[in-house]
Design an enzyme around this catalytic site. Structure first.
Site, short mmCIF file in Angstrom:
data_model
loop_
_atom_site.label_atom_id
_atom_site.label_comp_id
_atom_site.label_asym_id
_atom_site.label_seq_id
_atom_site.Cartn_x
_atom_site.Cartn_y
_atom_site.Cartn_z
N ASP A 164 1.02 -1.22 -0.18
CA ASP A 164 -0.03 0.10 0.12
C ASP A 164 0.91 1.26 0.00
O ASP A 164 1.99 1.38 0.63
CB ASP A 164 -0.93 0.03 1.27
CG ASP A 164 -1.53 1.34 1.42
OD1 ASP A 164 -2.18 1.66 0.72
OD2 ASP A 164 -1.25 1.67 2.54
N CYS A 165 0.33 2.10 -0.54
CA CYS A 165 1.35 3.59 -0.65
C CYS A 165 0.92 4.53 0.50
O CYS A 165 1.62 4.85 1.19
CB CYS A 165 1.29 4.07 -1.99
SG CYS A 165 2.11 5.66 -2.19
#
Length: 233
Positions: free
Chosen positions: A15-16
């Site tokens: 996930d960013c």
């Protein structure tokens, strides 16, 4: 997860926003600009909690750009706090992702991990907004899957399924690394992935800008630096 188990993974997916980019700091700064302009005093954690409800509802409906999701979240919080944001404020808030900072340990951790693994991102974002964030992370990812590309936001599984197709590895060779239990660990575990939780909110009450969720990651780390050290030991 014991260190020898890392040997079975060839790819790491991340996930960013919330894991690599400090989205709560970014959101808080963007909200502060608008709230100050309207003379609204509000607790930052309360604002994030309110925002989480509006964002998750917007992302669960028909697909719209993340810029528009952000604007919808601002409009919803503003309605609860008794004011109406201007069109210019909605536009600026929707584009604020480009200004959100990386966590201080993200770039070095990713550089270390890239020496051993192929790296991918599965992100709830628009292509252009992630492209604006990517330079802060210091690496070129092997795979980038955005919500814009698949027309859906996590916890919808579409982004994960697209990543599986592009990566072309058995799921047991992929480790998903993320902060959000709601957006990432719940769907990843449902799809049979091993997951590592980067618990960026360790020691803080509540779940911040993400809705609460129940999931059991395979391992937990307080930050990317400690995860990278374990994964490359």
């Amino acid at each position: 997860m014991t260190i020898p188990e890392f040997e079975r993974f060839e790819a790491l997916t991340f996930d960013c926003y919330g894991t690599l980019i400090d989205w709560e700091a970014g959101l808080t700064a963007a909200f502060r600009t608008v709230l100050d302009a309207h003379g609204i005093e509000a607790d930052g954690e309360d604002v994030l909690t309110r925002y989480a409800r509006h964002e998750s509802a917007a992302e669960a409906g028909p697909y719209r750009r993340y810029r528009d999701v952000l604007a919808t979240g601002l409009r919803g919080v503003a309605g609860e706090l008794g004011f109406e944001p201007t069109p210019a404020e909605l536009e600026a808030f929707g584009g604020s992702v480009a200004d959100w900072p990386a966590f201080p340990d993200s770039a070095a951790a990713l550089a270390r991990l890239q020496q051993r693994y192929r790296l991918g991102v599965i992100t709830n974002c628009d292509d252009d907004l992630f492209a604006a964030s990517n330079p802060r992370l210091g690496v070129d990812f092997d795979w980038v899957v955005t919500a814009q590309q698949v027309g859906a936001y996590k916890p919808n599984e579409a982004g994960f399924l697209a990543a599986f197709e592009r990566i072309g590895l058995p799921r047991e060779r992929i480790l998903h690394v993320a902060q959000s239990l709601f957006h990432d660990h719940v769907p990843a575990k449902r799809l049979g992935l091993s997951t590592a939780w980067i618990d960026r909110r360790r020691g803080q009450a509540g779940s911040g800008a993400t809705p609460p969720a129940d999931a059991t990651p395979d391992a937990t780390y307080p930050d990317m630096a400690s995860f990278a050290a374990a994964a490359t030991a």
